[in-house]
Design an enzyme around this catalytic site. Sequence first.
Site, PDB file in Angstrom:
ATOM      1  N   CYS B  97       0.626  -1.158   0.183  1.00 51.34           N
ATOM      2  CA  CYS B  97       0.020  -0.171  -0.104  1.00 51.34           C
ATOM      3  C   CYS B  97       0.760   1.365   0.059  1.00 51.34           C
ATOM      4  CB  CYS B  97      -1.037  -0.082   1.099  1.00 51.34           C
ATOM      5  SG  CYS B  97      -2.280   1.058   1.080  1.00 51.34           S
ATOM      6  N   HIS B 231      -3.734  -5.436   0.740  1.00 52.41           N
ATOM      7  CA  HIS B 231      -3.048  -5.903   1.857  1.00 52.41           C
ATOM      8  C   HIS B 231      -2.945  -7.377   2.160  1.00 52.41           C
ATOM      9  CE1 HIS B 231      -2.665  -1.781   3.697  1.00 52.41           C
ATOM     10  NE2 HIS B 231      -3.797  -1.511   2.951  1.00 52.41           N
ATOM     11  N   GLU B 233      -1.476  -8.774   4.617  1.00 49.02           N
ATOM     12  CA  GLU B 233      -1.457  -9.089   6.069  1.00 49.02           C
ATOM     13  C   GLU B 233      -2.788  -9.016   6.744  1.00 49.02           C
ATOM     14  OE1 GLU B 233      -0.597  -6.128   4.482  1.00 49.02           O
ATOM     15  OE2 GLU B 233      -1.023  -4.765   5.617  1.00 49.02           O
TER      16      GLU B 233
END
Lengths: 79, 269
Positions: B97, B231, B233
Amino acid sequence: MEADVTISLNKGVADPEGSNVKKALNLLGFDEVMNVRTMKTFRIDLATTDRVKAKKDVEEMCKKLLANPVIQSYQIELR
Amino acid sequence: MDTKYIKVAVLLIEGTNNEQEVYLAFKRLGADPELLHLKQLISKKDLSDYQCLMIPGGFSAGDYVRAGAIFAARLKSALRKQLMEFAEKGYPIGGICNGFQVLVELGLLPALDSRMSDYPQASLAINDSARFECRPTLLKHESKGNCIFTKDIPYQEVVLMPSAHAEGKFLFPLEKQDEYLQRLIDNDQVVFRYVDTQGNYADYPWNPNGSLYNIAAICNPEGNVFGMMPHPERVFYRYTHPDWTRVYKENGDGKAVFESVLGYIRRKF
């Protein structure tokens, strides 16, 4: 000395904020608005009176941080 | 080297806000991550003590000037040489990001002509919608094996990872767009592209930002520097997927990204 640095989007690069503002202005009845482009100006206060040095420094600032040459160009105006 | 000895620097400055999830992703897989402020890395630590550098998402320096520009300028002015050496040795550098924006501004991505270009060669511009786009996005894995961050993901597999950004529209300079894009494709640097549920390259809303060629993630020609807008994660576990009660998956789709890079370091160093 003060320097005004204006960052604008290169020709042909989409300007979503500008298009949205144009739409809003048209909706408010400003039918003559054909196009809106957004620009950003940084007013930089410099501790120097040397215009040549100031111009050189500000250009370096544009290259290092203020403008991304891929989509933006800059204009420097010393005041 | 053994996983537990792999040191991962998770780099942040003021405004970074995704560092915990990235830190935890590596921690959960048994590696040794460390949260590092840029000032610590400059004054007290040495980048060469780490085997992986991650730049997480957020709004570094308030996203002022352009997203990631201030972080990149500070990083470049202090650690340019160290970053080049790190990348040249083949150590992985990942940006998620805002981190992707930083790597593009740094010139470490797409790095078409050298390891690190003096000026950016691409841009992550304001989304076509002129809004912050925040929702799950579907990505097709396009890397044929070059990218070390996605080695464990099969070619052409569609994965789900959430996007959350206002400046994610990948662009090349208009006059060089076709040439640069062709080189990106030829070098196997396109890693993920936005698709719809059928796996077709589709426009908004599937492509949340209007990115050129539906690009969501790229790597450098050598494959060890990687940046992506969505993302991974945030989908480490299967139950952080929005449809986890309906679609069974063994793991979250993002886990493979972190496993891939750790696997690479284990094998290579």
